[in-house]
Design an enzyme around this catalytic site. Structure first.
Site, mmCIF file in Angstrom:
data_model
loop_
_atom_site.group_PDB
_atom_site.id
_atom_site.type_symbol
_atom_site.label_atom_id
_atom_site.label_comp_id
_atom_site.label_asym_id
_atom_site.label_seq_id
_atom_site.Cartn_x
_atom_site.Cartn_y
_atom_site.Cartn_z
ATOM 1 N N GLU B 56 0.822 -1.208 0.000
ATOM 2 C CA GLU B 56 0.000 0.000 0.000
ATOM 3 C C GLU B 56 0.858 1.262 0.000
ATOM 4 O O GLU B 56 1.928 1.292 0.608
ATOM 5 C CB GLU B 56 -0.884 0.022 1.254
ATOM 6 C CG GLU B 56 -1.874 -1.117 1.288
ATOM 7 C CD GLU B 56 -2.569 -1.281 2.630
ATOM 8 O OE1 GLU B 56 -3.749 -1.640 2.631
ATOM 9 O OE2 GLU B 56 -1.926 -1.043 3.676
ATOM 10 N N ASP B 227 -7.704 -4.871 8.939
ATOM 11 C CA ASP B 227 -7.297 -3.664 8.222
ATOM 12 C C ASP B 227 -7.168 -3.884 6.717
ATOM 13 O O ASP B 227 -6.453 -3.157 6.044
ATOM 14 C CB ASP B 227 -5.994 -3.116 8.793
ATOM 15 C CG ASP B 227 -4.856 -4.117 8.665
ATOM 16 O OD1 ASP B 227 -5.090 -5.238 8.177
ATOM 17 O OD2 ASP B 227 -3.719 -3.780 9.037
#
Lengths: 342, 342
Positions: B56, B227
């Protein structure tokens, strides 16, 4: 440890290996990646805009390696002593997520943009193209000239820039390398008789550096300056008069020259031409337009190429970017080992 | 030159300054940034997923500085000797787009996640909270424990992990620091009587490590393990039984525990509580749930804090990341100066 090619090493490596050889070799990596276009994770780059510039992240992945580039674009930077564009990039191993390679990409982006332009022009420019006009002789211009010589044998350049100092700089750099350069009296003058026109200006604004009547039949237009929302170089009528080729349509619709056109304006993605799935140039009279904004896969190819090319050389160092505890669940041990508390 | 804090320097700095002091100081920076939440450029992080992990990029900007973090999440990494999460981050000057600061963030992310958890718990946990249960004693657990001690005075821990080696590791690290630790016989056992429950497990799957009947009235639940899309820790019934607080709703709807809920499931963004615009805890019996996924502004605060804290110390070096030609339009001069051609 993560391998790191800093500016000093990148410049030494480029000078030693030669920019033309590097561009030619980089195009091999790029074509390999463009041929497997559909295999990549792709998204438009993620941009943070201010009124005077943009900072972008450009990620992609081929499911073996992940890569991204950080790049800024600040057209008013040179007047304050800074470069318009600076960049760096990273490759990582998709299987464990660890970054493996970090490189400066200010110099590398100039090379990769030139390689992309030449890769595309080799497929789309009229065979026998001999003369290239260059509108804009800033940071990228010498790299563009070398790329077109290495790939299409272009020796003859006709140039124009609104900044006389940028023209003088270009001549100083490029003439010792054996190009035949004519300085036009205007953009309109410079493009007369050119087989290929490269537009590479940087203004965060709607500019019209060329109008449609200046674009002669058969020209290949390599339009690399318009690359942000609100930042274009070409009269929209030019786009209507030719066939438009792009990198990644969802990004180019927002950032490229075609942001001036309706959202269904027809374009061809270059990878389709490379694979033979869609036609490139269809006649000697056709005007072909590469509406280039720069896409993450090009940076991925450039990083992959440099990583491979510098392996086993002294052109990189190792940096301590990723913590490496003995027990992967015991990150705290790194701190405890040095802590007065531990 | 760009300042660089590598792993070696980060660990030395953390050990010397002390993790509890660092977490407390970092919370000051974080609260300052959360209070000006609306001023930031915000977007959900940009994720590249594979079946076994994610990479990410997390960018944000306050229009003075731009920051981003690179972070991976590979839950199966520890079984192969790698960490689940590694990271690094960058700050840049928005005015010219130049990167100014690079730091390892594997250690720093553990500190910033702990600081975020404690910052939120300080506002939401029942006053007088004394006992924290921790489900999951992996890489982040010691940092969480220290953050809750530094911020809420928590000394008493009740822990559980499915991996006995992770429990042993936690005890080895944490007991010398004066905590009172009880190892539960199960997650259900460990949470009994706790005022605060921290769940910090890592499995890229829908897991239910706690069911609703285990959550006693008045508990504050600090849920940091869920998450990623498809990666959750809690029984959805828990979310229905309490008030849910999040960082940045558009990201949490995709990544957090609330991905299990309808898209209009009500949540409160924490910055609103900090500013007094929305209520936090409204009664001693209320269950408060922090559905934490990690947001870019937290990393921005952490980077800003480290940048300021190491200024004038020996805990950074300078790296040659950005080309710096004398004439900003003459990038090629760097190559020409060294080139046999030039």
């Amino acid at each position: 440890m993560t391998r790191f090619v800093d500016v000093h090493n990148m410049v030494r490596w480029v000078a030693g290996r030669g920019p033309e050889r590097i561009i030619s070799e980089m195009i091999e990596y790029m074509e390999e990646d463009f041929r497997r276009w559909e295999h990549f994770d792709k998204c438009p780059r993620v941009a943070s805009h201010t009124p005077f510039g943009v900072i972008e992240l450009m990620p992609t992945s081929d499911h073996e390696s992940y890569g991204f580039k950080y790049v800024n674009g600040h057209p008013s930077n040179p007047s304050r002593g800074f470069q318009t564009v600076t960049a760096f990039g990273v490759l990582a191993d998709v299987h464990n997520g660890y970054p493996t390679f970090l490189a400066e990409m200010t110099v590398l982006t100039a090379l990769r943009t030139a390689a992309t332009s030449a890769m595309v022009a080799r497929r789309l420019a009229r065979p026998g193209s001999r003369v290239m006009a260059m509108i804009g002789t800033g940071s990228q211009s010498e790299f563009q000239a070398l790329a077109f010589r290495a790939t299409l044998g272009i020796q003859e350049l006709r140039i124009w820039d609104t900044d006389p100092a940028a023209i003088a700089k270009f001549l100083r750099n490029i003439e010792p390398m054996g190009f035949d350069v004519t300085v036009g009296s205007s953009a309109a003058d410079a493009v007369q008789g050119a087989d290929i026109i490269t537009t590479c200006t940087a203004d965060k604004a709607r500019a019209t550096i060329l109008s449609a009547d200046l674009i002669e039949p058969g020209v290949h237009l390599n339009a690399i300056g318009g690359d942000c929302p609100g930042k274009t170089e070409l009269d929209p009528a030019i786009l209507l008069g030719g066939e438009v080729f792009v990198e990644f349509t969802p990004q180019t619709r927002v950032e490229g020259e075609i942001q001036q056109m309706p959202t269904d304006f027809p374009v061809t993605e270059f990878w389709e031409v490379l694979l033979g799935a869609r036609p490139g140039r269809t006649s000697p009279e056709q005007i072909t337009i590469f509406d280039s904004v720069g896409f993450a896969i090009e940076d991925f190819s450039a990083l992959r190429y440099v990583r491979d090319a510098v392996a086993g050389t002294a052109f990189f160092e190792e940096i301590d970017l990723v913590a490496n505890p003995d027990d992967p669940k015991d990150l705290f041990a790194l701190v405890a080992a040095l802590s007065p508390v531990g």
